[in-house]
Each structure stands twice: as structure tokens, then as C-alpha cells.
Design an enzyme around this catalytic site. Structure first.
Site, PDB file in Angstrom:
ATOM      1  N   TYR A  71      18.112  53.316  90.761  1.00 53.63           N
ATOM      2  CA  TYR A  71      16.971  53.694  91.736  1.00 53.63           C
ATOM      3  C   TYR A  71      17.140  55.093  92.173  1.00 53.63           C
ATOM      4  O   TYR A  71      17.905  55.274  92.945  1.00 53.63           O
ATOM      5  CB  TYR A  71      16.643  52.763  92.680  1.00 53.63           C
ATOM      6  CG  TYR A  71      16.069  51.496  92.466  1.00 53.63           C
ATOM      7  CD1 TYR A  71      14.698  51.426  92.013  1.00 53.63           C
ATOM      8  CD2 TYR A  71      16.673  50.245  92.683  1.00 53.63           C
ATOM      9  CE1 TYR A  71      14.272  50.110  91.698  1.00 53.63           C
ATOM     10  CE2 TYR A  71      16.257  48.956  92.307  1.00 53.63           C
ATOM     11  CZ  TYR A  71      14.860  49.026  91.991  1.00 53.63           C
ATOM     12  OH  TYR A  71      14.297  47.623  91.546  1.00 53.63           O
ATOM     13  N   ASP A 114       9.512  50.100  87.420  1.00 53.59           N
ATOM     14  CA  ASP A 114       8.200  49.163  87.782  1.00 53.59           C
ATOM     15  C   ASP A 114       8.081  48.844  89.325  1.00 53.59           C
ATOM     16  O   ASP A 114       7.114  48.194  89.795  1.00 53.59           O
ATOM     17  CB  ASP A 114       8.575  47.836  86.902  1.00 53.59           C
ATOM     18  CG  ASP A 114       9.807  47.175  87.100  1.00 53.59           C
ATOM     19  OD1 ASP A 114      10.432  47.686  87.912  1.00 53.59           O
ATOM     20  OD2 ASP A 114      10.206  46.284  86.312  1.00 53.59           O
ATOM     21  N   HIS A 136       8.835  43.292  86.801  1.00 55.39           N
ATOM     22  CA  HIS A 136       9.780  42.954  87.849  1.00 55.39           C
ATOM     23  C   HIS A 136       9.722  41.692  88.446  1.00 55.39           C
ATOM     24  O   HIS A 136       9.937  41.355  89.606  1.00 55.39           O
ATOM     25  CB  HIS A 136       9.464  44.207  89.027  1.00 55.39           C
ATOM     26  CG  HIS A 136      10.570  44.555  89.862  1.00 55.39           C
ATOM     27  ND1 HIS A 136      11.352  45.310  89.508  1.00 55.39           N
ATOM     28  CD2 HIS A 136      10.924  44.170  91.170  1.00 55.39           C
ATOM     29  CE1 HIS A 136      12.394  45.607  90.507  1.00 55.39           C
ATOM     30  NE2 HIS A 136      12.048  45.030  91.299  1.00 55.39           N
TER      31      HIS A 136
END
Length: 527
Positions: free
Chosen positions: A244, A273, A395
Site C-alpha cells: 500500500y 482496489d 477487495h
């Protein structure tokens, strides 16, 4: 000799001007740390003046305290005997209120791993054993759980086409993922906070994956460090690492440098996502109740906590109950574990800026996770060979509710731009409950299939053995399905082995992608 503090002394420090918490039997002054806490200061302030180990431990990898706080922040020891009854740990007082789903599982679910015959059984067993907070985080999904439910049900609309008079004595589930040999065509998707369900955590999942030769993608928000997760792994064991990207790019760059020192990690999985957290109400409700039990404000003392309804047992006053519950917890509008984990995550990623930045900071292959349209899959294919693969995913239904299941996106790719399947390795995740689900995805062109909640619930059901049972069940079901289709090797699974017409009627249709066409990037495939 270190000073010992009583509960009453710690309780005097519950503000942003003076914030103390008790962790692992020690008293810490975290006042200076409040502004820099990745999850925001409010989360810490909710636990100020309390014994916060139960809340802290499953979420933070070992060593976080030492890395985040100065030596002076550790004030002394805590006298646990001074805790009032309502502040005692669950081991001393019994488990705090369980959700209706957990109570139902205790009545109806299996009691041992040996009794678990499928993934639903393992989830039921885990639901009995894990904390309410863990259940809320694992179970939760966006808004009304429509995408989560669709992920689970869409595979039932795809029918198998078994063949007869085929020698089915030989069957191998071995395959390759990004050129790495694996023993099964499914892998563990990046899913955070494994230690919420069991102390073995992500390392325990890694041990089980080693037994079954399965790939594991380590979550960026794992409750253990990457070094701890891969420790003791088998020489041929394969890992990926989820990224991330952070607002402070230097943090991500430093983390990539750490990952490069771990030869077991073969690729970077850039998750796209969830640029912002979805609204996960089960997580928010159970986290609010956990905070209610931990903080014990004067308004909350002596009042019974409400329990969140199981999705199949919603009352007619659900919205009113939810509002009252949040108000009573003192956290109306607050997020749960999931929202806290997103603090600091960059929402400004783009094709033109992020991939060139990433090329400067890693030599590892890139897998893009979270594609939900064939247009994005096509654009991704233009970035090969830097991008080696894509994971079609919504996700787990945890970001945008009513987003399509990954199998819809896979069928879109087959219809509009099938050349993507030859340019990239295409994976899917979300909603896998059976080995037949895995085989159906493979037949339609997926190179591998990811598992998110299943390993977490397996871990919650029985630690490392629970994850092994999860993988054992799926491997056996995949083998059975392959044999009944008359297929010996994973690479021989093809579209003619399934009938997906019912699902094909529901996929995106009829609208071109003008932005791609204008940019000269779009060439409609001839079918």
C-alpha cells in the site's frame, strides 16, 4: 528499582495533554506519540488510562513499541491487582459479549477440526473461538454486503461439463505462478491482522503454506513483520509482498529496501482496489463495542452492550439500533479496525506516476491487485514486462459494494480483450468456498486463485493445523473436480470444461471506452 503504578494513578492521564496506557504490564506515556500515530490520536485516546494490551497486541507486530517510543516513555510497572472488576482481562472475567453469529455457531457448528468437512465448517468453528472484534473484522464487507454475497454465489451459476471414459488415476495440482513452482493453483491473498484470530498469525499461515507448497502474499498490514513471517520457511517456499503506497513515499521506499533483503519474496503486489476504506459496518460496530468494554466511561458503566445482528437475522430497527449503539460507545461515525489500517495510505496513485516511481525502487516483478474492469486490464497489459500479472478482485467486497465479482471481470476480458491473457498472468480472488470454484476460474483463464478470509478463519479455528485443514480440503476438492472432468494437469483446464452462459448474460455490455479509444489505446477484439 522501577516504580509501580496503580490503576487509579494511570486513570489520571486520559487526555491529549497527558496520555498513559498500560501494555504488557508496563505503564507508558504516549503523549508525544499521539500526533504521529498512523491510525490517528483518537484511537489511542479511547484507551487512555486503561490496560490496553488486548487491543494493542493482535494489531501491532512485535518490536513496534521499541521502534515508536523513546526509552523515557516507559514509566514503570503496573500493579494489575488494582484493576477494578470491569477492567480485568477476558481470561479473568470471561469472554465479553459475543455476536449472534458466534452464539449460533456454538449451537450448530462443528466442535473439532476433524469434524470440519468444508470451508463453511471451518468458518463456523472459528466463529465460535475468536473474539468478537476479530469476527467483525474478518466477516465485514462494504455497505450491504452485496458484492461479498455475489462473490460467494456467482460460482454456483457456472456449471461443470464432466467427461466419461477417461483414465483419471493420474492428477497433479502443481503449476507455476510468475515462473515459480507451486504445488497447488491457489494462494493466500494479502489479508491483514491474522493475530486477531490466533497468536500464530501470518507466520502460522506461512507454516501451513510450506506444508502444501502454496504461495502466500504477505499483507502490508500484517500483524507480524515480513522477516517474522518468512522465518523458518522451506527453501523452495514462495512469497509475495503487498504494497500500500504511503503518503510519505519514503516509508514505502524504506519498506521496499527491507523486502529486497528477503530472497523468499519473489514479487510485489501493488493493491489498488481500496484507495480509500470502504464502509464496513460489522467491523465498525464490533470495534465500537470493544472500545466500550475497554474504556468503561462513566456513562457506559453498568450498561449492557448491544450485540450486532447476524446478516441473516437483521431486525426491522437495524438502523436505529446501529445509531444508538454508536452513540452509547461514544464513537458515532468512527471506523473499525479496517479504517484505522488505511491511515496514511496514498489515494493519489496513477498509471503515469506510480509505476515509474516503483521502477526506481524495486527490481522485483509487479502484480497489480484490484482490477475490476476489462479496460483497466487492457491498460495494465500495456505496461508489461514491468507488470507481470494482475489480480482481479473487489477487495473481498470490502471496498465498493455492488462492484462486480472477479469472475465477471475475467469474462469481460475474454470477451473484449482476450489478448490480455497471453500478455499477463491473470489471477482472481474473492468468494472461494469450494475446490470446484477454483477449477471453474482456472477453466476460464485464471492462472491462479486467491484465498482471503478462508486462511484467516482456518487460523482462528485451529492455528496452523486449521490453515492446513483449509488447504487440505481445497486441494482434495480440486483433485476430485479435475478427475471428474478428465483432466490430469492444471494447464489442461479449458473453457470447454465449463458452461458459463448464465454468468455471461450478466457481464458488462454495450458501451465502448471512449477515453481509451481517443488515446489510441483501444482496439476492440474480434470474437
Amino acid at each position: 528499582m522501577a516504580k509501580t503504578y496503580t490503576y487509579d494513578e494511570v486513570q489520571q492521564h486520559r487526555s491529549s495533554d497527558s496520555c498513559w496506557v498500560v501494555l504488557y504490564g508496563n505503564v507508558y506515556d504516549v503523549t508525544k506519540f499521539l500526533p504521529s500515530h498512523p491510525g490517528g490520536s483518537k484511537i489511542i485516546l479511547q484507551l487512555a488510562g486503561t490496560e490496553a494490551t488486548e487491543e494493542y497486541d493482535p494489531i501491532h507486530p512485535p518490536g513496534t513499541l521499541e521502534d515508536s517510543l523513546s526509552a523515557e516513555a516507559k514509566l514503570g510497572l503496573f500493579d494489575a491487582s488494582t484493576l477494578p472488576r470491569q477492567e480485568l482481562s477476558p481470561e479473568q472475567t470471561g469472554t465479553p459479549g459475543k455476536s449472534p453469529a458466534q452464539e449460533q455457531a456454538e449451537e450448530l457448528g462443528p466442535e473439532t477440526l476433524d469434524e470440519c468437512l468444508n470451508l463453511d465448517d471451518l468458518e463456523a468453528l472459528a466463529t465460535r473461538k475468536i473474539s468478537r472484534k476479530a469476527w467483525g473484522y474478518y466477516y465485514s464487507a462494504g455497505d450491504d454486503l452485496i458484492s461479498k454475497k455475489k462473490n460467494n454465489t456467482v460460482y454456483s451459476q457456472i456449471l461443470m461439463r464432466p467427461r466419461i471414459f477417461v483414465d483419471c488415476t493420474q492428477c497433479s495440482t502443481a503449476t507455476t505462478i510468475l515462473g515459480q513452482k507451486v504445488s497447488v493453483p491457489f494462494f493466500v491473498s494479502p489479508a491483514a491482522m491474522a493475530r486477531l484470530g490466533n497468536p500464530a498469525g501470518e507466520h502460522g499461515i506461512a507454516q501451513a503454506c510450506g506444508t502444501y507448497g502454496a504461495l502466500q502474499i504477505i499483507s502490508n498490514n500484517a500483524s507480524q513483520t515480513p522477516e517474522q513471517v518468512v522465518e523458518g520457511s522451506k527453501p523452495d517456499q514462495v512469497f509475495g509482498w503487498q504494497l500500500y503506497v504511503q503518503n510519505e513515499r519514503k516509508k514505502s521506499e524504506d519498506m521496499l529496501a527491507r523486502i529486497h533483503k528477503l530472497p523468499q519474496i519473489k514479487f510485489i503486489c501493488l493493491t489498488l482496489d481500496a484507495p480509500v476504506p470502504g464502509k464496513r459496518e460489522h467491523d465498525e460496530r464490533t470495534s465500537n463495542v470493544s472500545s466500550n468494554l475497554a474504556v468503561r466511561s462513566s456513562v457506559q458503566q453498568g450498561s449492557a452492550s448491544k450485540t450486532s445482528p447476524h446478516p441473516e437475522q437483521k431486525s426491522g430497527h437495524e438502523k436505529t439500533d446501529r445509531l444508538e449503539e454508536n452513540i452509547e460507545a461514544g464513537n458515532a461515525g468512527d471506523g473499525g479496525v479496517g479504517k484505522a489500517l488505511f491511515a496514511g495510505t496514498a489515494p493519489d496513485l496513477t498509471w503515469k506516476t506510480t509505476l515509474p516511481w516503483l521502477a526506481k525502487h524495486t527490481h522485483l516483478p509487479i502484480v497489480l491487485k484490484g482490477l475490476q474492469t476489462h479496460e483497466d486490464a487492457y491498460i495494465a497489459s500495456l505496461y508489461a514486462p514491468q507488470v507481470k500479472g494482475i489480480i482481479l478482485s473487489n477487495h473481498g467486497g470490502r471496498a465498493m459494494d455492488t462492484a462486480p465479482p472477479s469472475i465477471h471481470t475475467l469474462l469481460e476480458i475474454r470477451k473484449y480483450c482476450p489478448e490480455v491473457l497471453s500478455r499477463l498472468e491473470v489471477f482472481v480472488d474473492g468468494g472461494i468456498k469450494r475446490g470446484t470454484d477454483i477449477v471453474k476460474a482456472l477453466c476460464l483463464g485464471a492462472k491462479g486463485v486467491g484465498l482471503g478470509r478462508a486462511p484467516l478463519f482456518g487460523l482462528g479455528a485451529g492455528g496452523v493445523e486449521g490453515v492446513e485443514r483449509t488447504l487440505e480440503i481445497l486441494k482434495a476438492e480440486v483433485e476430485t473436480a479435475m478427475r471428474l472432468l478428465g483432466v490430469e494437469k492444471v494447464e489442461d483446464l479449458k473453457p470447454h470444461h465449463v458452461n458459463a452462459r448464465t454468468v455471461e448474460r450478466d457481464i458488462f455490455d454495450g458501451v465502448e471506452a471512449p477515453a481509451l479509444e481517443k488515446a489510441g489505446l483501444w482496439v476492440k477484439s474480434k470474437l
